[in-house]
Design an enzyme around this catalytic site. Structure first.
Site, PDB file in Angstrom:
ATOM      1  CB  SER A  71      38.522  33.702  31.741  1.00  0.00           C
ATOM      2  OG  SER A  71      37.953  32.689  32.553  1.00  0.00           O
TER       3      SER A  71
ATOM      4  CG  HIS B 167      41.261  36.593  31.261  1.00  0.00           C
ATOM      5  ND1 HIS B 167      41.801  35.988  30.150  1.00  0.00           N
ATOM      6  CD2 HIS B 167      41.164  35.626  32.219  1.00  0.00           C
ATOM      7  CE1 HIS B 167      42.002  34.697  30.404  1.00  0.00           C
ATOM      8  NE2 HIS B 167      41.625  34.459  31.650  1.00  0.00           N
TER       9      HIS B 167
ATOM     10  CE  LYS C 282      44.907  33.992  31.809  1.00  0.00           C
ATOM     11  NZ  LYS C 282      45.532  33.267  32.907  1.00  0.00           N
TER      12      LYS C 282
END
Length: 448
Positions: A235, A263, A294
């Protein structure tokens, strides 16, 4: 009667609702120590202010204004702990372009995702007021777990309040003092903390260094079970783990592979299934932890997916699962609809590559150093913490919302501004961001 008691409590002290400070020498000593530490953070230029958003998450935002700053106070007041509120020190445009959210696919404000949340809220209520094994499991929780497993092509899945909790819950439940875990040195803090909780023998290998990993695997052969743990996409640096090589070494030394895909889930790989799909090793990775907070709707929640016996064991022994309230129905509804959209079409996931390449190539041409490769996390490397902080504030003056990252979030001397590209950014948004970076970089000496 209880209402009268509450009113009495609220009215006690110097005024109704007045803040109370603990008294005594120990409390005073603690306050002095904390204030000293906070002053050191400010002096080092690494203070992290929180900007208040007055709109939904998305590529374009509106920050709180009209006399209310990040501290929630009036202009001229100071944040708590005392620090000038950036809302008043900057002339912030009414509308700004957001380049610092994990909203990779733009689904946090997608109308179908929002509608699904509302429907779940109306049908299943605000929350369960309980943990899963007592009276906190609804049909939508089981449906989402089945959908997650199907998306990742795994046997089963288990939901958590966050992926931080998923990482905190897996290593302790899975590994014993007879086992070993081998962790990339730049793994996310939640992986590091989860590993600290377990009693396995711990090995740390240099970041994405396969020679060092192999040396550590040779050393760990004396242990019963060996688990290699890595972020799929890192990240802070925007680089992608060499999963093919990791899986080859795991096979050679009879080890298992665990990846954190926070991610990566939703946008890496042909169908957005993540790093293992991108690199063609879906059948070689044993355990995946990831987030719903996310790309998959952006609300909250995390999960583990993998072999069914492992998931069954986590339901019996994983402490964050056993002792945390169930995910709220609205969050479950958001994530479920986000997965539906991804499994219906890969168009959203595929839209990321061109936008990411546009930003990276234009910033490199302007003279900036961008860490990582082919990932929508695009760290603009600056080195100096103060420079990163001042440039980020100046970018906001130009209508671009980015955040400077410095120690302890990243190592000392490696401060940066992390830019994150979203599928809902337009080419014009990206070009405007590059132009602002160029102007600000020249102003502060980051560019010639």
């Amino acid at each position: 009667m209880w209402r009268a008691a509450v009113r009495a409590l609220r009215g006690a002290g110097t005024g109704a609702g007045a803040p109370r400070a603990a008294s005594g020498a120990a409390a005073a000593q603690l306050r002095r120590r904390l204030e000293s530490e906070l002053e050191e953070i400010r002096g080092a230029g690494t203070w992290k202010s929180e900007r208040v958003i007055a709109s939904r998450q998305g590529p374009h935002l509106r920050l709180a204004g009209g006399g209310a700053g990040a501290c929630g106070g009036e202009e001229g007041s100071r944040c708590l702990p005392p620090v000038p509120c950036p809302c008043f020190s900057l002339s912030v445009p009414a509308g700004i372009i957001n380049f610092c959210a994990n909203n990779y696919l733009g689904l946090s404000s997608h109308p179908e995702v929002i509608r699904a949340a509302v429907e779940a809220l109306e049908k299943f209520g605000a929350g369960l007021s309980s943990v899963r094994f007592i009276c906190g499991t609804q049909s939508i929780h089981k449906d989402l777990e089945e959908k997650i497993a199907r998306f990742h092509q795994r046997e089963d899945a288990i939901l958590y309040a966050s992926c931080f909790d998923a990482n905190a819950g897996i290593f302790e439940a899975l590994l014993t003092p007879e086992d070993a875990v081998l962790s990339d040195e730049l793994n996310h803090a939640s992986i590091i903390d989860g590993i600290r909780l377990c009693k396995a023998n711990k090995y740390r290998y240099k970041h994405m260094d396969m020679q060092d990993l192999e040396a550590k695997l040779k050393e760990a052969q004396k242990h019963r079970l060996r688990l290699v743990a890595t972020d799929g996409a890192f990240s802070m640096d925007g680089d992608i783990a060499p999963l093919r090589e990791i899986c080859q070494l795991a096979h050679k030394y009879d080890a298992l592979v665990f990846i954190d895909e926070c991610h990566a889930t939703g946008f890496l790989g042909p169908n957005g299934r993540g790093t293992d799909e991108l690199l063609g090793v879906m059948d070689k990775v044993t355990i995946i932890n990831s987030t719903l907070g996310k790309a998959l709707g952006g609300a909250a929640g995390g999960y583990t997916t993998g072999p069914k016996p492992l998931i069954d064991l986590l339901r019996q022994r994983s402490r964050p699962y056993l002792f945390s309230n169930s995910l709220p129905p609205a969050v479950v509804g958001c994530a479920s609809k986000a997965l539906d959209l991804l499994m219906e079409s890969n168009a959203i996931a595929q839209s990321m590559a061109a936008k990411t390449q546009r930003f990276r190539s234009k910033m490199t041409a302007a003279g900036f150093t961008i860490s990582g490769k082919d990932h929508p996390i695009c760290p603009v490397m600056l080195g100096d913490a103060r420079l990163a902080s001042v440039m980020a504030e100046d970018m906001l003056n130009r209508g671009i919302y980015v955040i400077g990252f410095s120690y302890p979030v990243v190592p000392k001397g490696k401060a940066r501004i992390r830019v994150q590209i979203s599928a809902v950014h337009s080419d014009e948004d990206i070009d405007r961001c590059v132009q602002a970076f160029t102007e600000v970089g020249r102003k502060h000496g980051a560019l010639p």
